[in-house]
Every structure is written in structure tokens, then in C-alpha cells.
Design a protein around this motif. Structure first.
Motif, mmCIF file in Angstrom:
data_model
loop_
_atom_site.group_PDB
_atom_site.id
_atom_site.type_symbol
_atom_site.label_atom_id
_atom_site.label_comp_id
_atom_site.label_asym_id
_atom_site.label_seq_id
_atom_site.Cartn_x
_atom_site.Cartn_y
_atom_site.Cartn_z
ATOM 1 N N GLN A 177 10.600 25.788 4.058
ATOM 2 C CA GLN A 177 11.555 26.423 3.152
ATOM 3 C C GLN A 177 12.131 25.339 2.740
ATOM 4 O O GLN A 177 12.666 24.624 3.318
ATOM 5 N N ALA A 178 13.112 25.688 1.405
ATOM 6 C CA ALA A 178 14.080 25.077 1.030
ATOM 7 C C ALA A 178 15.275 25.303 1.574
ATOM 8 O O ALA A 178 15.818 26.231 2.162
ATOM 9 N N SER A 179 16.164 24.112 1.869
ATOM 10 C CA SER A 179 17.515 24.062 2.392
ATOM 11 C C SER A 179 18.499 23.853 1.154
ATOM 12 O O SER A 179 18.047 23.273 0.439
ATOM 13 N N THR A 180 19.688 24.521 1.398
ATOM 14 C CA THR A 180 20.819 24.424 0.410
ATOM 15 C C THR A 180 22.158 24.221 0.953
ATOM 16 O O THR A 180 22.340 24.522 2.093
ATOM 17 N N VAL A 181 22.765 23.202 0.221
ATOM 18 C CA VAL A 181 24.099 22.909 0.679
ATOM 19 C C VAL A 181 25.319 23.753 -0.379
ATOM 20 O O VAL A 181 24.994 23.885 -1.305
ATOM 21 N N TYR A 182 26.255 23.949 0.318
ATOM 22 C CA TYR A 182 27.284 24.794 -0.350
ATOM 23 C C TYR A 182 28.587 24.499 -0.077
ATOM 24 O O TYR A 182 28.863 23.493 1.048
ATOM 25 N N ALA A 183 29.477 24.618 -1.171
ATOM 26 C CA ALA A 183 30.779 24.204 -0.833
ATOM 27 C C ALA A 183 31.513 25.269 0.147
ATOM 28 O O ALA A 183 30.998 26.053 0.357
ATOM 29 N N ALA A 184 32.827 24.741 0.372
ATOM 30 C CA ALA A 184 33.580 25.743 1.472
ATOM 31 C C ALA A 184 33.660 27.014 0.887
ATOM 32 O O ALA A 184 33.532 27.946 1.525
ATOM 33 N N ASP A 185 33.747 27.412 -0.479
ATOM 34 C CA ASP A 185 33.866 28.675 -1.203
ATOM 35 C C ASP A 185 32.466 29.329 -1.281
ATOM 36 O O ASP A 185 32.624 30.353 -1.973
ATOM 37 N N THR A 208 19.823 21.560 -3.434
ATOM 38 C CA THR A 208 18.716 22.300 -2.815
ATOM 39 C C THR A 208 17.907 21.008 -2.504
ATOM 40 O O THR A 208 17.593 20.149 -3.183
ATOM 41 N N PHE A 209 17.362 21.103 -1.460
ATOM 42 C CA PHE A 209 16.485 20.061 -0.653
ATOM 43 C C PHE A 209 14.939 20.843 -0.163
ATOM 44 O O PHE A 209 15.255 21.704 0.722
ATOM 45 N N TYR A 210 13.903 20.170 -0.679
ATOM 46 C CA TYR A 210 12.593 20.940 -0.285
ATOM 47 C C TYR A 210 11.544 19.863 -0.163
ATOM 48 O O TYR A 210 11.354 19.109 -0.929
ATOM 49 N N ALA A 211 10.556 20.247 0.946
ATOM 50 C CA ALA A 211 9.180 19.865 0.577
ATOM 51 C C ALA A 211 8.351 20.600 -0.341
ATOM 52 O O ALA A 211 7.562 20.127 -1.041
ATOM 53 N N GLN A 212 8.705 22.214 0.073
ATOM 54 C CA GLN A 212 8.012 22.976 -0.941
ATOM 55 C C GLN A 212 9.222 24.049 -1.387
ATOM 56 O O GLN A 212 9.959 24.452 -0.229
ATOM 57 N N ASN A 213 9.548 24.045 -2.471
ATOM 58 C CA ASN A 213 10.576 24.947 -3.131
ATOM 59 C C ASN A 213 10.126 26.478 -2.778
ATOM 60 O O ASN A 213 9.351 26.915 -3.515
ATOM 61 N N SER A 224 14.652 14.856 9.370
ATOM 62 C CA SER A 224 14.226 14.904 7.852
ATOM 63 C C SER A 224 13.401 16.230 7.561
ATOM 64 O O SER A 224 13.504 16.920 6.811
ATOM 65 N N ASP A 225 12.662 16.622 8.618
ATOM 66 C CA ASP A 225 11.674 17.658 8.841
ATOM 67 C C ASP A 225 12.493 18.944 8.512
ATOM 68 O O ASP A 225 12.367 19.897 7.816
ATOM 69 N N LEU A 226 13.513 19.122 9.555
ATOM 70 C CA LEU A 226 14.512 20.036 9.434
ATOM 71 C C LEU A 226 15.276 20.374 8.221
ATOM 72 O O LEU A 226 15.401 21.580 7.607
ATOM 73 N N LEU A 227 15.465 19.445 7.441
ATOM 74 C CA LEU A 227 16.188 19.385 6.029
ATOM 75 C C LEU A 227 15.374 19.950 5.117
ATOM 76 O O LEU A 227 15.744 20.878 4.249
ATOM 77 N N TYR A 228 14.213 19.278 4.956
ATOM 78 C CA TYR A 228 13.389 19.536 3.799
ATOM 79 C C TYR A 228 12.167 20.555 4.103
ATOM 80 O O TYR A 228 11.726 21.102 3.023
ATOM 81 N N ARG A 229 12.533 21.132 5.361
ATOM 82 C CA ARG A 229 11.286 22.237 5.492
ATOM 83 C C ARG A 229 12.042 23.526 6.423
ATOM 84 O O ARG A 229 11.501 24.524 6.197
ATOM 85 N N GLY A 230 13.046 23.290 6.745
ATOM 86 C CA GLY A 230 13.751 24.298 7.615
ATOM 87 C C GLY A 230 14.370 25.555 6.961
ATOM 88 O O GLY A 230 14.826 26.378 7.752
ATOM 89 N N GLY A 231 14.496 25.460 5.708
ATOM 90 C CA GLY A 231 15.405 26.627 4.974
ATOM 91 C C GLY A 231 16.817 26.804 5.570
ATOM 92 O O GLY A 231 17.180 27.971 5.575
ATOM 93 N N LEU A 232 17.283 25.793 5.820
ATOM 94 C CA LEU A 232 18.678 25.704 6.326
ATOM 95 C C LEU A 232 19.765 25.938 5.368
ATOM 96 O O LEU A 232 19.688 25.790 4.003
#
Length: 784
Positions: free
Chosen positions: A78-86, A92-97, A340-348
């Protein structure tokens, strides 16, 4: 997950197995009939035609024995997503979107469309549909258009096997899972029948909708497809939209309607699905007719999902800092590959410290004050941290972000000027007089005061004039100069600080243990980014330690490189009255299943500096904004709130700085040139000639402009009072000059003097002593 075999260089890979068509068909039909009749799967699956004498049939039966008796689908990529404080999404980062959703978050129309076109008897078979196998066999045997016989369950099995192979980095497994062979079909059948014994129909349908590929451009799962094609969630898909998406999975490269060349084929397939839904009673006639009459392009609302930090625009460098923290910090996995696997596949879900208001202000001010591509070749970075927590609130620079290593856009960079080598690939910059507060802190710690006087006269001293209890050093005599070169004589340490007088700080250092300077600087948060290596080389420090701080007399004027972010964090020790907190960018990381990943919390040392020492250093630094200096004129905050700071300029003005702070916010501004090879002793910048450029020339006005915006809604607070014992006693003011004596009146001849009139003696003009703050010679230090 099902077990997998990974080929080794010494193991020939068995890719494709073929047997005569008649034997294969007989084998598969027998297998299906046994399964459909309720046959029990065992490790050695019983096949009625096992008595066949052909050697190839024996091989195929052996293949059945290799297939596991069950399939346990693991977590999907799953894709991982980075959010600001608000909560604003940055990247978004993913091996598969892919965004995994439960079945109740998928519209009924979407479920119906997939079942209608892929497996209308889905709810009637046990994983393999004997009617479908027979129909496909008859059709293919009569040379009609080839038909498959895969059920939804089999297709789910196939997709799971592909996904497992991709996550395992097994290219041969991917090829095997996609082979169009009877052997692969037989494997799917066995696993599908086993799967139906452990999963409900709804669980299988949910799995299929989440695992399948729905588009050419890395679109996986129905939720991502709905957002990409129609900018909505899967639960809101209409029949015409559902039919469009359901039609893509047969051939993403062929039926993806976001590819203009595919529009005709995509609409034809959509219409086939709409008619199929109607024939099965899933869609009323009027809705079908309306859908068929709608051009497919009129229904699309293509919404691409930008990937990587490029999508974060002006916050891209902060985003890159966050990603480097995840991929480099062992907290997120004991190997680089796992992280790297956690980031690109972990749905974080990655929540960060970024304050978007301050970030936008930083982006705007750095671009306005130091335009990208300016004629002087200046580059600049702005970074803010919160005292007492280390939270990075803003990080911007004038040169835009481009992470590509090849074909990078002109006028862009991937180097984060604000960050250290580990987080931004920058080797840092010499801080110049931005280092002096660490020296002043050690001065006070060793029992001196702000009103002590030191000699500001330029002089050459041998290296032996300085002392270090923990190391030895040598070399040529050192004679630092001041920036303007005309300040000399005894001056107070207070004035030496706010005027940034190199010669005075060199004198101060002769009374200190330079090891103490190093230790205090480290405790307060100074972190070097490079140090000298053997043979004149430079060593980049990815994990600096206290011993990496180079101990020499010249250290007191900031000759060792550091990063703007780390300087801001170190000055945060002063702003928080003695507590050092390491820079922090991430507040929470949550997996797709809702569980939290441990993250590094605030790394703070409340005993980094004694509070009375911190308060007294800050008091000295507030004079930067109150005395008649260039900094006071250009940097004082318009609302009059308490602020302190320090300029910095290195040799040749290649790098200039200002780090200033209030009790609520610390900001470092760096203006210079990344390589450090270009001086700025005589430049024209923004229509003004700078001879040379100082920290007060560009960095200070930029800082003031940014801080005015960043603090607009922040209540003004005061710094703690300094320690009177550390401030000391101001020197007595100079005595006024002695007035001349009154002239002597001529002797009255009648008094008998008989002498002519006496000429009064003019008294000697007294020498004007140096003023307590160093005399009337206006001269700047190295940090203007």
C-alpha cells in the motif's frame, strides 16, 4: 503467505511445462469434477486419470504435488502518505499505488460490475466453475475466439501470487504467476478450491477488488482507481463509472481510458459490462440506456496522484528530510531494505511537525530576498525549530527541489542546504561568528562575566598561547583580524559579543580550556558536518561525535562546518533556557492496520546548559537589536517583542548567517554559495554593491521579514532575567577632562612687581581614555 521458491544462480528455473492438449483437458476436467463433487484436497491430490501412462502426465501430476494445500494472502503493498502537522497531505510514496478498503466501502454497482463481467456464477461455485471449464474447452476446440475459464477466486489467487513475488523481489515468481499455461491454471484451481474453504465469498471479492490492477499508471485497487479516474471514493461509484473501472482489469494497457488511444476500446468494453449487468438483473433498463448514451470521456475526471517529494512543492526539502529519516533510522527497521519496504509498501500514515503557515512564509521570503538564479550566484536557506521540543516547523530554500539524478531541470537541486549530510546530502558551511555564543557560554561557565574586559587589538600569537586539556595542537602563529579591522584596545566581553569582534574572542580563548569550549558547544547542540582527513582530504560526518569537533584556536570564530538546522537547534538551547532538543520532523507513524510504528520521540537534554548561563548569554545577544549596529537597524522585530541573535560571516564572505530567536521560535538564515568556493567580497546583489557581504547584509533582513510573518499570531513573551553575578559590574565611566586654569591677571605696577604682564600657561590636553565599551572607534567584528 504461501511458500515461494526463489531461484539461485546454480538452480535452473522451471519456467513452462507443457503436455498434450487431450491429456491436459482430461486432467483438468477430472480435477474440476472431483472438486465440484466435494472432493477433498490432500497434499497428493487424487486425480482419476493418474493411471495415464504418458511420462508428461506424470510430470504434471508431480506439479500438483508441489502446490501448497492452502493460500494465506498476506498484507498488500500500500501507498504511504506524509502529512503536515495540520493534516494537509504533502506527498505519497508507493511501489504500487493502492489504498485498501473494506467491502462495505465499495458501491454495490462496483461489486455487481465485477461479478457480471468476470464471474457471473461467483456465488454458486466452490472456487472452480466446471461449466466454465467445459465451455472454454469446447469453444477453444472449435477454433472460436479463445476463452478463459478463470473464476474471480482464481483471478484473486493469481494476483496474490504476483503481489507476493513482487514483494519478495522474485522476478521468476512473477513470470510464473502470469504464464498462460495449463500448468499455471491447474495451480490456480487447486489454490482457489482451498481458498474457498477458508474465506467467505465477500472476503474473496474484497481481496480481489483491492489487489487487482486497474490502470496503466500503477493504479492498484478499486479505491485508488475511483480516485484516479473519477476523483471520488469507491463507495460513491455509479453504474457507468463502475463498469468503466471493471473493464480495465482485463488489460490495463489496453482498456485504461486515461490513455487517449484507448478511449474507443474502453467505451466498448464498458458497454459490454453495462449490458451484462442489465441481462443479469443488476441494472434497470433506463439506467443502462442512459449509461450507454454517455460518452466515456464525459464521465472521467482524471486526478493523477503525484509521487514522491516533488508533490510537496515548496515543502519538498522538508519532505525529503522526513523520508531520509525513515530510510536511515534503525528505529524503522534493522536494514535499509526493510526500512525502504516499510515506506513504499507499508501503507504508512506519517504525521510531521511542519507548520504550513510558517512554511509558506519561509518559502515566500527566501524567494523574495534571494531570487533563484540571481546574478550574484547567491543561494539561501531558512529553517525554524521550536525551542524545548526540537520540532522542525519550516524548511525552505531559494533553489527548487528536483530529486532526479539525470536530466535534472536547470536551476534546481536535490541538495537540502538546511540539513546535515545524512538528511540532505549537504556538507554544511562554516558558521563564522554564529559559533561565538558557544564560546561565550563557556566563558561564563568558567567564572567570567559579561563586563570583564579583554584586549581587542589584533596581534599574532603562537599556538601555545591557547590551552587544551584533552588534546594537543600546533602550527603557525594565529592572528585573526576583524571584518573592518579598526577596533582595538580593551573592550567588554558584552561589546565583543554584540559587535562580533574576532580579536576579542581570540583573547577570551586564551583564558579558556578549548576542550571546555568543545564540550559546551556539543552539549548545546553544535554538530560538525565535516572534518579534515588524511592527506588533505575532507571527511563527511554522517554520525558526528564530540571528538569530531576540531580543537584549534580558530574554532572560536567558527571555522568548522555545520548545518543551518543544527545551528537553529543549538540556539534553541538558549531560547529554552538551557534545554537542548535534537531536530525532530516526525510525530507519529501509523500502519495501514491502525497500529503505530515506534518513532523517535523528542530527544532533549534539560541539563545541556545551566539556566543562569543560558539567560545571561541570551541577554548579551539581545544587544544585537538594541545597539547602534547594522543588525539593530535592519533586524529588530516591528512589534518590539524580545529577540536575540547573532550574525556570522566566514572567510571571504563565502557564507553569511543570521540565527535569531524569541522564546517561542528559533530561525537560522544562511546566504552564500553551496560549494564554498566563491567569495562575496565585492558583489552587486539586488541593485546594491556589497563590499563585502556580511551576515547583516542579506540574512538579517530576510530573517526579520520571515519572523514578522511567522510570529504574527504568537503571543510575545520575555526571556528570563540574566544572572547579575555573570553580568558583572560595568567599568567605571571615564573621568571628564580637567578644565583649563583661569588666566593670571597682570601684576599691578603699583604692587611693586615691576614685571611685565605674565602669560598664563595653557594646561596639557588630557588623553581621552577608551570608553568602557571599547572606545569610540566604530569597528565591526567578523560576524557583521
Amino acid at each position: 503467505m504461501a511458500s515461494r521458491r526463489v531461484a539461485t544462480p546454480h538452480e535452473p528455473r522451471r519456467m513452462t511445462r507443457t503436455i498434450p492438449a487431450t491429456q491436459l483437458v482430461a486432467l483438468l476436467l477430472a480435477f474440476v469434477l472431483v472438486a465440484g463433487a466435494g472432493g477433498v484436497l490432500t497434499a497428493g491430490l487424487a486425480i482419476p486419470l493418474a493411471a495415464a501412462t504418458n511420462k508428461t502426465t506424470d510430470t504434471t501430476v508431480a506439479l500438483f504435488d508441489e502446490v501448497p494445500d492452502e493460500l494465506k494472502p498476506g498484507p498488500l503493498s500500500q501507498a504511504s502518505t506524509v502529512y503536515a502537522a495540520d493534516g494537509t497531505k504533502l506527498a505519497t510514496f508507493y511501489a504500487q499505488n493502492r489504498i485498501v478498503v473494506p467491502l462495505d466501502q465499495v458501491s454495490q454497482a462496483m461489486k455487481d460490475a465485477v461479478v457480471a463481467i468476470e464471474d457471473e456464477r461467483f456465488y454458486d461455485h466452490a472456487g472452480v466453475d466446471p461449466r466454465g471449464v467445459l465451455r472454454a474447452f469446447v469453444n477453444n476446440a472449435m477454433d472460436k475466439p479463445t476463452q478463459g475459464a478463470s473464476t474471480l477466486t482464481q483471478q484473486y489467487v493469481k494476483n496474490v501470487l504476483i503481489d507476493e513475488a513482487e514483494q519478495a523481489g522474485d522476478p521468476f515468481g512473477i513470470i510464473e504467476a502470469r504464464e498462460d499455461t495449463i500448468a499455471r491454471k491447474a495451480k490456480e484451481m487447486k489454490l482457489a478450491i482451498a481458498l474457498e474453504k477458508t474465506m467467505t465469498k465477500d472476503e474473496i471479492l474484497q481481496g480481489y477488488l483491492n489487489v487487482a490492477q486497474f490502470g496503466t499508471y500503477n493504479i492498484y485497487g478499486v479505491e485508488t482507481a475511483a480516485r484516479y479516474f473519477f476523483d471520488k471514493s469507491a463507495k460513491d461509484l455509479t453504474p457507468v463509472e463502475a463498469a468503466t473501472i471493471a473493464g480495465v482489469t482485463k488489460g490495463p494497457a489496453k482498456f485504461d481510458p486515461s490513455v487517449e488511444a484507448n478511449l474507443k476500446l474502453a467505451q466498448d468494453r464498458r458497454d459490454v459490462i453495462l449490458n451484462k449487468m442489465w441481462s443479469l438483473g443488476m441494472l434497470p433498463t433506463d439506467q443502462r440506456d442512459a449509461a450507454l448514451a454517455t460518452p466515456i470521456q464525459d464521465t472521467l475526471h482524471i486526478t493523477p496522484v503525484p509521487t514522491g517529494c516533488q508533490a510537496a512543492a515548496g515543502a519538498a526539502f522538508f519532505c525529503a528530510y522526513v523520508i531520509s529519516e525513515i530510510t536511515n533510522n534503525p528505529v524503522f527497521g534493522d536494514t535499509k531494505e526493510k526500512r525502504s519496504d516499510l515506506l513504499y509498501r507499508g501503507g504508512l500514515t506519517i504525521r510531521t511537525t511542519l507548520d504550513l503557515g510558517k512554511q509558506r512564509a519561509a518559502e515566500a521570503t527566501v524567494s523574495a530576498h534571494v531570487p533563484n538564479g540571481n546574478d550574484a550566484g547567491l543561494e539561501s536557506a531558512v529553517v525554524s525549530v521550536e525551542p524545548g521540543t526540537g520540532k522542525i516547523l519550516a524548511m525552505a530554500q531559494n533553489v527548487p527541489f528536483d530529486a532526479r539524478t539525470e536530466d535534472r531541470a536547470p536551476g534546481t537541486t536535490s541538495v537540502n542546504y538546511a540539513a546535515d549530510p545524512l538528511h540532505g546530502a549537504s556538507k554544511g558551511f562554516q558558521p563564522g561568528s554564529n559559533f561565538k555564543p558557544f564560546v561565550l557560554a563557556e566563558w561564563l561557565k568558567e567564572g567570567h562575566t559579561l563586563y570583564d574586559t579583554v584586549d581587542a587589538t589584533k596581534r599574532e600569537r603562537p599556538q601555545s598561547a591557547w590551552h587544551s586539556s584533552c588534546s594537543t595542537f600546533g602550527g603557525k602563529p594565529w592572528a585573526p583580524a576583524n571584518a573592518e579591522g579598526n577596533l582595538s584596545g580593551p573592550i567588554t566581553v558584552l561589546r565583543a559579543t554584540y559587535e562580533s569582534v574576532n580579536t576579542a574572542f581570540a583573547s577570551m580563548a586564551t583564558e579558556l580550556d578549548l576542550c571546555g569550549v568543545r564540550n559546551t558547544a556539543w552539549d548545546m547542540g553544535f554538530r560538525p558536518t565535516t572534518k579534515p582527513g588524511k592527506g588533505g582530504t575532507v571527511v563527511t560526518l554522517f554520525n558526528p561525535q564530540p571528538d569530531d569537533i576540531l580543537i584549534t584556536p580558530a574554532m572560536v570564530v567558527g571555522t568548522q562546518t555545520t548545518s543551518p538546522l543544527q545551528l537553529a537547534a543549538a540556539y534553541g538551547t538558549l531560547a529554552s533556557n538551557g534545554t537542548y532538543c535534537a531536530p525532530m520532523a516526525i510525530t507519529q507513524v501509523t500502519k495501514a492496520d491502525g497500529t503505530d510504528v515506534p518513532v523517535p520521540g523528542p530527544a532533549c537534554n534539560p541539563n545541556a546548559l545551566a539556566p543562569n548561563v543560558a539567560a545571561t548569554v541570551v541577554d548579551a545577544m539581545t544587544h544585537v537589536f538594541t545597539e547602534r549596529t547594522g543588525t539593530a537597524r535592519t533586524g529588530k522585530l516591528p512589534d518590539g517583542r524580545a529577540a536575540a541573535g547573532k550574525t556570522g560571516t566566514n572567510q571571504g564572505s563565502a557564507q553569511t548567517w543570521f540565527t535569531g530567536f524569541t522564546p517561542n521560535l528559533v530561525t537560522t538564515v544562511w546566504v552564500g554559495e553551496e560549494s564554498g568556493e566563491q567569495d562575496h567580497l565585492n558583489i552587486v546583489f539586488n541593485g546594491k554593491r556589497l563590499k563585502p557581504m556580511y551576515g547583516s547584509s542579506v540574512a538579517v533582513p530576510l530573517w526579520q521579514d520571515y519572523m514578522t510573518q511567522a510570529l504574527v499570531d504568537v503571543p510575545a513573551t520575555e526571556f528570563p532575567a540574566p544572572d547579575p553575578n555573570l553580568v558583572g559590574t560595568p567599568p567605571a565611566p571615564p573621568a571628564p577632562p580637567t578644565p583649563p586654569a583661569q588666566p593670571t591677571q597682570p601684576t599691578n605696577p603699583g604692587d611693586g612687581g615691576g614685571q611685565g604682564p605674565q602669560i598664563p600657561q595653557i594646561p596639557e590636553i588630557p588623553q581621552i581614555p577608551n570608553l568602557p565599551n571599547g572606545g569610540g572607534n566604530n569597528g565591526g567584528g567578523g560576524g557583521h
